[in-house]
Scaffold this active site. Structure first.
Site, mmCIF file in Angstrom:
data_model
loop_
_atom_site.group_PDB
_atom_site.id
_atom_site.type_symbol
_atom_site.label_atom_id
_atom_site.label_comp_id
_atom_site.label_asym_id
_atom_site.label_seq_id
_atom_site.Cartn_x
_atom_site.Cartn_y
_atom_site.Cartn_z
ATOM 1 N N ALA A 70 0.827 -1.212 0.000
ATOM 2 C CA ALA A 70 0.000 0.000 0.000
ATOM 3 C C ALA A 70 0.861 1.261 0.000
ATOM 4 O O ALA A 70 0.689 2.156 -0.836
ATOM 5 C CB ALA A 70 -0.932 -0.019 1.215
ATOM 6 N N ASP A 95 10.170 -6.066 -3.428
ATOM 7 C CA ASP A 95 9.112 -6.695 -2.638
ATOM 8 C C ASP A 95 9.020 -8.136 -3.127
ATOM 9 O O ASP A 95 8.879 -8.378 -4.320
ATOM 10 C CB ASP A 95 7.765 -5.985 -2.826
ATOM 11 C CG ASP A 95 6.760 -6.369 -1.741
ATOM 12 O OD1 ASP A 95 6.619 -7.584 -1.482
ATOM 13 O OD2 ASP A 95 6.134 -5.471 -1.166
ATOM 14 N N ARG A 106 -6.646 -1.122 -2.034
ATOM 15 C CA ARG A 106 -5.827 -0.037 -1.484
ATOM 16 C C ARG A 106 -4.455 0.086 -2.140
ATOM 17 O O ARG A 106 -3.735 1.042 -1.872
ATOM 18 C CB ARG A 106 -5.651 -0.226 0.026
ATOM 19 C CG ARG A 106 -4.893 -1.476 0.405
ATOM 20 C CD ARG A 106 -4.920 -1.741 1.906
ATOM 21 N NE ARG A 106 -4.138 -2.908 2.270
ATOM 22 C CZ ARG A 106 -4.530 -4.164 2.147
ATOM 23 N NH1 ARG A 106 -5.728 -4.417 1.640
ATOM 24 N NH2 ARG A 106 -3.751 -5.165 2.505
ATOM 25 N N LYS A 119 4.590 -8.145 -6.869
ATOM 26 C CA LYS A 119 4.187 -6.756 -6.626
ATOM 27 C C LYS A 119 5.185 -5.765 -7.213
ATOM 28 O O LYS A 119 4.799 -4.780 -7.855
ATOM 29 C CB LYS A 119 4.056 -6.515 -5.120
ATOM 30 C CG LYS A 119 2.819 -7.118 -4.489
ATOM 31 C CD LYS A 119 2.687 -6.708 -3.027
ATOM 32 C CE LYS A 119 1.375 -7.217 -2.441
ATOM 33 N NZ LYS A 119 1.204 -6.797 -1.034
ATOM 34 N N ASP A 167 5.815 -3.497 6.470
ATOM 35 C CA ASP A 167 4.667 -3.827 7.318
ATOM 36 C C ASP A 167 5.083 -4.531 8.600
ATOM 37 O O ASP A 167 4.261 -5.135 9.263
ATOM 38 C CB ASP A 167 3.658 -4.687 6.541
ATOM 39 C CG ASP A 167 4.257 -6.019 6.085
ATOM 40 O OD1 ASP A 167 5.437 -6.290 6.395
ATOM 41 O OD2 ASP A 167 3.542 -6.792 5.415
ATOM 42 N N ASN A 168 6.379 -4.501 8.954
ATOM 43 C CA ASN A 168 6.790 -5.125 10.207
ATOM 44 C C ASN A 168 8.002 -4.418 10.787
ATOM 45 O O ASN A 168 8.794 -3.793 10.064
ATOM 46 C CB ASN A 168 7.063 -6.619 10.019
ATOM 47 C CG ASN A 168 8.283 -6.873 9.163
ATOM 48 O OD1 ASN A 168 9.393 -6.929 9.667
ATOM 49 N ND2 ASN A 168 8.085 -7.027 7.857
ATOM 50 N N CYS A 224 2.609 -19.601 30.097
ATOM 51 C CA CYS A 224 1.729 -20.659 30.591
ATOM 52 C C CYS A 224 0.402 -20.646 29.829
ATOM 53 O O CYS A 224 -0.163 -21.699 29.523
ATOM 54 C CB CYS A 224 1.495 -20.498 32.089
ATOM 55 S SG CYS A 224 0.659 -21.903 32.835
#
Length: 690
Positions: A70, A95, A106, A119, A167-168, A224
């Protein structure tokens, strides 16, 4: 912004109250540039504001857009229309992801017939249609440590700047480390629904991305809960992501270490923690070794089947055995009963029995088998019907379940740790554990690993739809969800959570990329730091904040408890942008130590290590290249290194260089002044060849 206001017509979010004003007057000079006359080109509007000379500067720019989703689509479109990379310049874009149907709402450079294609390739083609003059260099490669043969030092040094469209957080941190090292500007931005932020990162003038305190902070889920008491699908997905590492990443690395250096493997084993941690590690390694001796795809299927039985039947049955449905909670100190154990968020689980005709069961064994095949360098079986025939022909049967003393003990310890709000459980060991550990060590020490081929550890990659990684996360998560009566997740949801993907809106993306490109104009005009703006925006609440970037954090004097002295920075106030460059050719360790005071303010080297060790290296202990006062077993190592080529000693201790053409390594250590006082200095870059 206006498009988002239209959405608000339908009652969502808070509209702008009558008036919104934003200007960039700092980009304008008092007088119209002398070379602002029309040139009869597509760039005349830009030239009329900034002048022909400025346009020529844009033409020659060399920028790298990292990511083409995007944000990346908007940046590539904007850069191309500006004329960047037209005459002597270039726009690099990368990419590795493929276009999905969900991207089309988008990511506006893509069309329906692009679905399934790369992309970066499709976006570059679309940008060239908008401006045929633009020079775009397209990659389909991830940016990270594993691709430094593609994006090497020469590549980063050739750039005028980098624009993140990621995006990270981890990928952002990596590109940040590169621009800091090479002294390049970084345009950083991110979106989360209607929220957006941007940072302008300038060499020596602003903080780096890592230095901003409000970088995305990830919530941690108690271990846990993940291991034993999930109650929402996110818990199942996080557990599955951890399982991926614990099964397909760490154990093959451990077996490779055993194959390469058996003595070194057992030396580092003692640093793994207690007896239980060592047992778990050796059991994983033994299983992989036993199968590696006579590996076949059928054996991979057997391992996958055993994994299903262990995780979704036996583990659950052991949990129920330890805490039956009528179990009660007790106070860890007084022993008083506190009510039902299976209450609140704790869901009483159910165990699974393998059924080849259950699509979820089949999918799990199918994906795990193929991941094991990858690990053992075997061909995958991608045809599900063919795989099902293989599975059926093996006629696999699970052994009858019997309580596992070891697992029950672990479960009880984890529950006790949870009740006392401890982060980690302390699992008690007994004589049986010690005997088993001794037997496993003896077995692997005598194992003949000379003929084994190294395994392929998996590196989790969410964007490759053909590597079985997200398929594993999906089937693993949904089986776990079935165990605990939790609604299953779609593959897309698993990819979003396990891959830590941040959602985007078209309106937010268009707005923030426009803001960032205005900051690019400022950089190209060479404006002072006070004219740059970082920003935080929330289109939903009409919150628009612009503020000057923070200056880089300067090193300060700090009292060190271990040194029992104040450690001073040399030079005073150095920042993350600084480094000490030792460019004297191939030196021995002793020559390096002797030369260093003349290179950096008389500072004396007390110890020397590799800089920025990985978590794995820290876990196993980082050996020193040099110590001024070695003790014990370190003496032999330092005596061996002292008159050895520093780079040879580096390779011997830390492994091969990243590429055959690598010219430098980064070093860290402890240092003192000529007066013997402890000091800290920037990271050291040792250039050992031209």
């Amino acid at each position: 912004v206006i498009a988002q206001e239209i959405v608000k017509k339908f009652g969502r979010y808070t509209p702008v109250r009558q008036w919104q004003y934003l200007d960039y007057l700092e980009l304008l000079t008092e007088n119209v540039p002398e070379d602002a006359a029309p040139q009869g080109s597509r760039y005349d509007y830009q030239i009329s504001i900034f002048g022909k000379e400025f346009q020529e500067k844009i033409f020659k720019q060399k920028w790298f857009i990292v990511g083409c989703g995007a944000l990346g689509c908007e940046y590539l479109k904007g850069f191309a229309l500006m004329g960047m990379g037209v005459k002597g310049g270039v726009i690099h874009v990368t990419d590795m992801d493929r276009i999905e149907v969900s991207n089309l709402n988008r990511q506006f450079l893509f069309r329906k017939d692009n679905v399934g294609h790369a992309k970066s390739v499709c976006a570059s083609d679309a940008a060239r249609l908008m401006n045929p003059e633009v020079n775009i260099n397209t990659f389909e490669t991830a940016v990270g440590p594993s691709t430094e043969n593609v994006f090497d030092d020469e590549f980063w040094a050739s750039l005028d700047g980098v624009c993140n469209a990621l995006d990270n957080v981890e990928a952002r941190k990596y590109t940040d480390s590169k621009i800091v090292f090479h002294g390049k500007p970084l345009l950083e931005s991110g979106t989360l629904g209607a929220k957006a932020n941007c940072e302008v990162i300038l060499p020596h003038l602003t903080r780096s991305y890592r230095e901003y305190k409000d970088v995305v902070q990830e919530d941690t889920i108690p271990m846990c809960t993940l291991r034993n008491f999930p109650h929402i699908i996110e818990h199942c997905i996080e557990w599955s992501r951890a399982q991926f590492t614990e099964v397909f990443e760490d154990p093959p690395k451990d077996l490779n270490t055993l194959i390469k250096d058996k003595d070194g493997f057992f030396q580092t084993l003692t640093k793994e923690g207690g007896v239980v941690a060592q047992l778990e590690k050796l059991e994983h390694v033994k299983e992989l070794y036993d199968k590696a001796v006579s590996i076949s795809f059928e054996n991979c299927v057997r391992m996958a089947f055993d994994s299903f039985i262990h995780q979704y039947r036996d583990r659950i049955k052991n949990l129920i055995h330890a805490f039956p449905e009528d179990a009660e909670k007790t106070d860890p100190d007084s022993g008083a009963k506190l009510g039902k154990f299976w209450s609140g968020s704790k869901k009483f689980p159910r165990s699974a029995e393998f059924d080849i005709d259950d699509p979820l069961h089949l999918e799990y064994v199918y994906t795990v088998s193929n991941l094991y095949a990858y690990m053992y360098n075997l061909d995958s079986v991608e045809d599900l019907n063919k795989f099902k025939d293989i599975l059926r022909s093996l006629n696999l049967k699970a052994k009858d379940w019997a309580p596992s003393k070891h697992l029950v003990k672990q479960l009880e310890a984890e529950v006790e740790a949870e009740s006392k709000k401890k982060k980690e459980a302390t699992i008690p060991t007994d004589h049986e554990d010690l005997v088993q550990l001794k037997e496993l060590k003896s077995y692997l020490q005598s194992a003949d690993v000379s003929k084994l081929k190294p395994l392929q550890p998996a590196a989790f990659e969410k964007d490759d739809d053909f590597n079985f990684h997200i398929d594993f996360i999906t089937s693993c998560s949904n089986l776990r969800a079935w165990n605990y009566h939790i609604k299953p997740a779609s593959r897309h949801q698993c990819k979003m959570i396990a891959g830590k993907i941040i959602p985007a809106l078209a309106t937010t993306t268009a707005m923030i990329t426009g803001v960032v490109q205005m900051e690019l104009y400022k950089y190209l005009k060479g404006l002072p730091k006070k004219n740059y703006c970082c920003g935080y925006f929330h289109l939903g609440t009409a919150d628009f904040q612009l503020f000057e970037p923070d200056s880089p954090v300067k090193a300060q004097e700090v009292y060190d408890v271990l040194e029992m002295a104040t450690v001073k920075p040399v030079p005073p106030g150095f920042t993350v942008w600084d480094k000490v460059v030792v460019d004297k050719g191939d030196l021995t360790v002793q020559q390096f130590v002797d030369l260093f005071p003349s290179i950096h303010h008389g500072v004396i080297v007390k110890s020397l290590f590799l800089a920025n060790p990985s978590e794995e290296e820290v876990k196993h202990g980082v050996q020193p290249l040099y110590l001024s006062f070695p003790i014990g077993t370190q003496k032999e190592l330092i005596e061996k290194n002292i008159n050895t080529s520093l780079i040879k000693a580096y390779v011997d201790l830390y492994g091969p260089l990243k590429s055959s053409g690598q010219k430098y390594v980064m070093l860290d250590g402890s240092f003192e002044s000529e007066d013997g006082d402890p000091v800290k200095i920037p990271t050291v870059q040792y250039v050992f060849r031209k």
